[in-house]
Design a protein around this motif. Sequence first.
Motif, PDB file in Angstrom:
ATOM      1  N   LYS A 163      -3.613  -0.895  -9.806  1.00  0.00           N
ATOM      2  CA  LYS A 163      -3.273   0.483  -9.509  1.00  0.00           C
ATOM      3  C   LYS A 163      -1.928   0.856 -10.132  1.00  0.00           C
ATOM      4  N   LYS A 164      -1.869   2.028 -10.733  1.00  0.00           N
ATOM      5  CA  LYS A 164      -0.612   2.482 -11.300  1.00  0.00           C
ATOM      6  C   LYS A 164       0.340   2.919 -10.189  1.00  0.00           C
ATOM      7  N   ASP A 165       1.618   2.860 -10.522  1.00  0.00           N
ATOM      8  CA  ASP A 165       2.625   3.248  -9.536  1.00  0.00           C
ATOM      9  C   ASP A 165       2.663   4.767  -9.402  1.00  0.00           C
ATOM     10  N   SER A 173       1.073  -3.695  -0.264  1.00  0.00           N
ATOM     11  CA  SER A 173       0.070  -4.293  -1.143  1.00  0.00           C
ATOM     12  C   SER A 173      -0.284  -5.714  -0.729  1.00  0.00           C
ATOM     13  N   ASP A 174      -1.586  -6.012  -0.832  1.00  0.00           N
ATOM     14  CA  ASP A 174      -2.108  -7.361  -0.591  1.00  0.00           C
ATOM     15  C   ASP A 174      -1.660  -7.904   0.769  1.00  0.00           C
ATOM     16  N   GLU A 195       1.390   4.340  -0.278  1.00  0.00           N
ATOM     17  CA  GLU A 195       0.247   3.723  -0.943  1.00  0.00           C
ATOM     18  C   GLU A 195      -0.160   2.444  -0.225  1.00  0.00           C
ATOM     19  N   PHE A 196      -1.476   2.295   0.000  1.00  0.00           N
ATOM     20  CA  PHE A 196      -2.053   1.045   0.478  1.00  0.00           C
ATOM     21  C   PHE A 196      -2.824   0.435  -0.686  1.00  0.00           C
ATOM     22  N   ARG A 197      -2.525  -0.807  -1.029  1.00  0.00           N
ATOM     23  CA  ARG A 197      -3.195  -1.459  -2.140  1.00  0.00           C
ATOM     24  C   ARG A 197      -3.810  -2.781  -1.683  1.00  0.00           C
ATOM     25  N   VAL A 237      -3.513   9.947   0.750  1.00  0.00           N
ATOM     26  CA  VAL A 237      -3.338   8.494   0.688  1.00  0.00           C
ATOM     27  C   VAL A 237      -4.598   7.855   0.103  1.00  0.00           C
ATOM     28  N   ASP A 238      -4.421   6.985  -0.880  1.00  0.00           N
ATOM     29  CA  ASP A 238      -5.547   6.304  -1.521  1.00  0.00           C
ATOM     30  C   ASP A 238      -5.937   5.086  -0.683  1.00  0.00           C
TER      31      ASP A 238
END
Length: 218
Positions: free
Chosen positions: A4-6, A141-142, A159-161, A178-179
């Motif tokens: 995912k891009k920032d 993230s993660d 962002e949630f990654r 929010v993605d």
Amino acid sequence: MNTKKDIVKVAKPKLMRFMEEINSEAIDIEDEYEMNNISFSDCEIRTKTADKLKVDGVIFSKMDFKDIFLKSLELTDVRFENCDLSNADFSGAVIHRAEFINCKLMGLNLNEASLNHLTINQCNCKFILMNYVKMKNIIISDCIFESSYIQESKLDKVEFRNCNFKQSQLSGTSLSGVDLSDSEFEGAGFRAEDLKGAIVSATQAVDFSKIFGLKVKG
């Protein structure tokens, strides 16, 4: 691996190149204590309760904060690496430009905290409490957020990654913009209005529709 891009820009902690280093020592923290420009590694914190602790420009590595209660905590330009903060109480904390990397945050209490420019990466956040929290400029993230509570919170540029939010409660927290598309939300609790404007995958769209009693024809 995350591709995912920032979209959200998060400022990293501003840390001095040369810092005082304290290794493998016992530390006592008093009320209204201040820590500035120090790198702590593998140190024991003997104090379990402190009020109005201010931490500025500090690195904590391999530290044990389990069950500690830090009231009116202020963290600015701080990095936690490989630390255990399980069941610590940071409720009401003000945290600005901070990183939690490969940490245990199980049961950490961040209720009513104010979080700005925060990175949480590869952390175990099961049972974390983040109710009534103000979050701005955050990348998570993660991470494992199973059975967490993020209710009645305000998210701005978050962002949630690739995170796991199974069985978590997010009711009252608007996820507009929010993605959520590469994270898991099986069994999570939402209100219909919480998901309005959220970015979801096709599979999630079907799953979320079932939560609210909709029937999708194939």
